[in-house]
Structures are given as structure tokens and as C-alpha cells.
Design an enzyme around this catalytic site. Structure first.
Site, mmCIF file in Angstrom:
data_model
loop_
_atom_site.group_PDB
_atom_site.id
_atom_site.type_symbol
_atom_site.label_atom_id
_atom_site.label_comp_id
_atom_site.label_asym_id
_atom_site.label_seq_id
_atom_site.Cartn_x
_atom_site.Cartn_y
_atom_site.Cartn_z
ATOM 1 N N ASP A 16 1.658 -5.993 7.444
ATOM 2 C CA ASP A 16 0.463 -5.162 7.460
ATOM 3 C C ASP A 16 -0.721 -6.087 7.137
ATOM 4 O O ASP A 16 -0.764 -6.698 6.063
ATOM 5 C CB ASP A 16 0.592 -4.035 6.428
ATOM 6 N N ARG A 74 -12.241 -3.643 -8.330
ATOM 7 C CA ARG A 74 -12.008 -4.531 -7.192
ATOM 8 C C ARG A 74 -13.352 -4.898 -6.582
ATOM 9 O O ARG A 74 -14.143 -4.029 -6.221
ATOM 10 C CB ARG A 74 -11.139 -3.779 -6.191
ATOM 11 N N PHE A 96 0.861 -1.174 0.000
ATOM 12 C CA PHE A 96 0.000 0.000 0.000
ATOM 13 C C PHE A 96 0.907 1.236 0.000
ATOM 14 O O PHE A 96 1.844 1.312 0.795
ATOM 15 C CB PHE A 96 -0.861 -0.046 1.266
ATOM 16 N N TYR A 130 -11.499 -0.793 9.938
ATOM 17 C CA TYR A 130 -12.732 -0.316 9.279
ATOM 18 C C TYR A 130 -13.041 -1.085 7.999
ATOM 19 O O TYR A 130 -14.003 -0.777 7.316
ATOM 20 C CB TYR A 130 -12.678 1.193 9.015
ATOM 21 N N LYS A 131 -12.197 -2.054 7.646
ATOM 22 C CA LYS A 131 -12.445 -2.844 6.440
ATOM 23 C C LYS A 131 -13.268 -4.081 6.835
ATOM 24 O O LYS A 131 -14.428 -3.958 7.168
ATOM 25 C CB LYS A 131 -11.117 -3.180 5.771
HETATM 26 C C1 LIG Z 1 -6.331 0.400 4.274
HETATM 27 C C2 LIG Z 1 -4.883 0.216 4.452
HETATM 28 C C3 LIG Z 1 -4.167 1.076 5.284
HETATM 29 C C4 LIG Z 1 -4.865 2.248 5.912
HETATM 30 O O1 LIG Z 1 -4.046 3.054 6.623
HETATM 31 P P1 LIG Z 1 -4.640 4.196 7.537
HETATM 32 O O2 LIG Z 1 -3.433 4.833 8.069
HETATM 33 O O3 LIG Z 1 -5.474 3.528 8.597
HETATM 34 O O4 LIG Z 1 -5.440 5.106 6.697
HETATM 35 C C5 LIG Z 1 -2.815 0.831 5.478
HETATM 36 N N1 LIG Z 1 -2.216 -0.235 4.882
HETATM 37 C C6 LIG Z 1 -2.890 -1.058 4.069
HETATM 38 C C7 LIG Z 1 -2.202 -2.225 3.462
HETATM 39 C C8 LIG Z 1 -4.242 -0.854 3.829
HETATM 40 O O5 LIG Z 1 -4.903 -1.671 3.025
#
Ligand SMILES: *Cc1c(COP(=O)(O)O)cnc(C)c1O
Length: 424
Positions: A207, A384, A128, A232-233
Site C-alpha cells: 500500500d 503528525r 492502516f 488525495y494525499k
Molecule cells: C489514506 C490511506 C488509505 C485510504 O483508503 P481509502 O479507501 O482511499 O479511503 C488506505 N491505506 C492507507 C495506508 C492510507 O494511508
């Protein structure tokens, strides 16, 4: 496939689904809206409404500051205990706080500093972007003594284990990877990669943002050092609900957080003028937690714990396979490509479909009359589709894929412009 690609077959699968009843636990008020974006923002559980009502009206409105000692102050650790069950960790190895990005910053900085003399952070091209930015920022902060090496992908879908092996060496301080890739849903072999990092003397950070609540995890069994993840996912904690961090027990006092906030101190309420780090995972806290968001997360976690990760994973595999079969029959002839691993053991709970007109197809799905489908567009050409087994039905998958076929067949996307909104 032709006999099984029918609405009545989809409905049969829903009738046989043992987790079907969980859908009723979520707020679903529009029967013509198919939501396949639970991997970006999970649906609202019905129990969250009275829980937040109580949090605001009674806990905040009536009890005021007394609520801190009536349960609030323990909440980050308490919810950590619940998340620990989902990720195969000990209760005192997980803490709920802040954003995933901030937690990553704290843990990765601590890890790199715990491996002096090593100059490399290894990640991959699927990570990410926020994670990669955090690593780049850490390198800058530490005086540009390190470099970030990204493991490549030859097919944009998966990462070759040989390339991982080649990248991790005796100069590597930290291997920081996202377990399930946000675009292709490729899932790393956690045990194997962690072992490789350890063999090279590096620390391993995962992560879990697209894994937690989607696939069973066992961090302890894989001897993982560090992890972060999002709530939140797939955990349905609500927009911006606090993230979590994991630090293996024996590392907790060896690593130092780079942010010395008062909640990371041994006794915050002594108001000592000099910082002494707390003795355990509490040293990775920073400041006051967003309590309302934390209280919204609690009932959502209960649902997922009750359903059980093994059952959820079994349904997720069945549903993603079902989706892929429909996509093969209906969408490949329309110029689509499958952008996710075909082997269920190598992917998470979403499927990426690639098409040159992906962006406008997504617009037509979201804004169309009658049936509307909410997917997720990921540049440059990914649609997606997130399968969230707590509430996604086979019928929804059937209708969504059929709708995508119609949009492309009839070129319904032609009326939309390619202009993007801020959040996609
Ligand atoms: C959604 C997501 C995040 C989100 O990061 P925030 O700091 O909570 O906004 C981070 N890493 C990955 C791999 C994600 O999918």
C-alpha cells in the site's frame, strides 16, 4: 542549533530552496495558516480550478455523453500511465479507479486465491486499519480458512527485519504491508521484504498511500507483484479522488478480480449476458469511474511529475531533518518524544511527535487566535506533521514548532476539552 534556530535562518533556507516556486502553483489564501496536513488531504493546485470548470461546463454541460468518446473513456488508463512514472512501473501496469480500500480488496482476494493450500496473510501492526479490516473481511469471505498474522513492533516506531523474516513462511499466501506507516512514518525496505515474500513463494502487495509523491519508488526494480495507493494525499487530487492499483504485467492474466463488473469485461458495450474477463489490467476495473474527480487529479499529477521525485525527496529529507532539530531543541524539554525513525532512509515525509496532551495541543494549534497550524492528530498521543515539499516552507516549519512550544510552555491547551470530532 541555537544559531540556526532563528527565523532569518529559516528564511535563508527558503531562499536557497530550488523548489520554492512550486508553492505559487497552489491556492494559499491565508498567510496565517500553516498547513502541515498535506499527507491527509493535499492542497488545491491553481490549475485544477480551470480544469474542473472546463470539465463541468464544456465536457459535461455541452458535449454531454459524446465526451466519453472524446477522451473520458481512456482517462483511467491515461492517468495510470502518469502514476506509473511516479512508482517505477510500466504504463500498462497501473489503473486509476475507486478507493484504495476497494482496490486492496480486489488485489488481495485475487492474490490469496492464487495461492491455494496456503493459510496465512502476513501484515504488521503499523498497517492502516482499513487494510487490516479488508484482510479480515477476505478471510471471512473465503470461509475462514486463513489467518492474519501481524508482525509486531517493539518500539512503536519501527519494525525489526528479523521479525519480518520470522513471520513469512511456506504457509504464507500474501504479504500485505503499507510501505510508509501512517503514524510513525517508518518505511519498509521494499526490495528486501518483496524478495523474502518471493523466496517463501508468497505474493507481495504494497500500500503506497503515504509513499507516492513523497518518496521515489521503483516497483519494477523491486519486482513487486501488486500495489495500491491513494491520490488525495501527496498527489493533491482532491477529497476522495480515485485511487490506483498496480498489477505486474505477467500476473495480470493469472489473477482474477472478485468483482465482475461490466468494465472488467472484455467488451462492456457488447452487453453480453455472460462475463468474460478483460485480457489485461482492465479486468480490475468495476464500473463507471467518477469522472469529475478523475479530471481534477490530472493537472495535479502534472505538477509532481514536473518537479521530479528525486528533488522532492531531497527537500523532504532536508525539511524533516530541520523539523527534528527544532523539535529536539524546543520540544523534548517540554515532555515530547519523537515518534518517527531518526534515520531519514527509514522514514517517509511526515514526523510524529508524541505528548500525553497531544489531542488538546492539536486543538489549540488549529483553533488558536492569530497564527493557526493544522497538524493531524492520530490516537492516542501522536501529533503528525506532514511535510509536503511542493509547498511547505522552512519558515512554516519554524513557526509551527515554535507555536507548539508556546502552547505547551504556557499550557494554552488547558482551555480545550478532549471531545473529538468525527474526522481527526
Ligand atoms: C489514506 C490511506 C488509505 C485510504 O483508503 P481509502 O479507501 O482511499 O479511503 C488506505 N491505506 C492507507 C495506508 C492510507 O494511508
Amino acid at each position: 542549533m541555537t544559531q540556526t534556530a532563528t527565523l532569518s535562518h529559516a528564511r535563508q533556507l527558503d531562499i536557497r530552496d530550488e523548489l520554492a516556486a512550486y508553492r505559487q502553483q497552489f491556492v494559499i489564501d491565508d498567510p496565517n495558516l500553516i498547513y502541515l496536513d498535506g499527507n491527509s488531504l493535499g492542497r488545491l493546485p491553481k490549475v485544477t480550478l480551470p480544469a474542473l470548470q472546463d470539465a463541468i461546463q464544456r465536457q459535461w454541460g455541452q458535449r454531454l455523453i459524446r465526451s466519453w468518446n472524446e477522451g473520458w473513456v481512456q482517462k483511467p488508463a491515461e492517468l495510470g500511465t502518469k502514476i506509473a512514472k511516479l512508482i517505477g512501473a510500466q504504463p500498462d501496469e497501473v489503473l486509476v479507479c475507486e478507493a484504495t480500500s476497494s482496490n486492496l480488496f480486489k488485489l488481495a482476494t485475487a492474490a490469496v486465491r492464487a495461492r491455494p493450500g496456503r493459510h496465512k496473510i502476513v501484515s504488521d501492526v503499523f498497517n492502516f486499519p482499513s487494510d487490516l479490516y479488508i484482510y479480515q473481511g477476505i478471510i471471512d469471505l473465503l470461509g475462514n480458512q486463513h489467518r492474519l498474522e501481524l508482525i509486531p513492533s517493539l518500539d512503536s516506531i519501527s519494525i525489526d527485519p528479523h521479525d519480518i523474516h520470522a513471520a513469512i513462511d511456506s504457509d504464507t499466501a500474501l504479504v500485505g504491508l503499507t510501505h510508509v506507516a501512517f503514524k510513525s512514518a517508518f518505511m519498509h525496505d521494499m526490495r528486501r521484504v518483496t524478495e523474502q515474500a518471493h523466496q517463501a513463494g508468497a505474493l507481495m502487495l504494497w500500500d503506497l498511500s503515504h509513499s507516492v509523491g513523497a518518496v521515489p519508488l521503483d516497483l519494477n526494480a523491486c519486482n513487486v507483484d501488486l500495489a495500491v495507493g491513494c491520490t488525495y494525499k501527496y498527489l493533491n487530487g482532491g477529497p476522495g479522488s480515485p485511487a490506483f492499483l498496480y498489477v505486474r504485467k505477467d500476473l495480470q492474466n493469472e489473477l482474477n478480480s472478485p468483482i465482475w463488473g461490466w468494465f472488467a469485461a472484455q467488451s462492456p458495450f457488447d452487453f453480453d449476458l455472460n462475463f468474460t474477463a478483460a485480457e489485461d489490467i482492465a479486468r480490475f476495473r468495476v464500473g463507471t469511474i467518477p469522472m469529475l474527480s478523475l479530471l481534477a487529479l490530472e493537472p495535479a499529477l502534472e505538477i509532481i511529475l514536473e518537479a521530479g521525485m528525486e528533488c522532492l525527496r531531497a527537500k523532504s529529507i532536508q525539511q524533516t531533518e530541520y523539523l527534528l532539530n527544532l523539535a529536539r531543541a524546543w520540544l523534548l524539554p517540554q515532555g515530547f518524544e519523537i515518534g518517527s525513525p531518526l534515520d531519514a532512509a527509514q522514514r517517509g515525509s511526515h514526523i510524529s511527535l508524541r505528548h500525553p496532551e497531544a489531542f488538546r495541543i492539536c486543538k489549540a494549534l488549529i483553533e488558536g487566535d492569530g497564527l493557526r497550524v493544522i497538524p493531524n492528530f492520530r490516537a492516542p498521543d501522536n501529533i503528525r506533521l506532514g511535510v509536503t515539499p511542493l509547498y511547505t516552507t522552512y519558515e512554516e516549519i519554524y513557526r509551527a514548532i515554535k507555536r507548539i512550544r508556546q502552547i505547551v510552555e504556557e499550557k494554552l491547551y488547558n482551555v480545550y476539552s478532549s471531545e473529538r470530532q468525527i474526522v481527526t
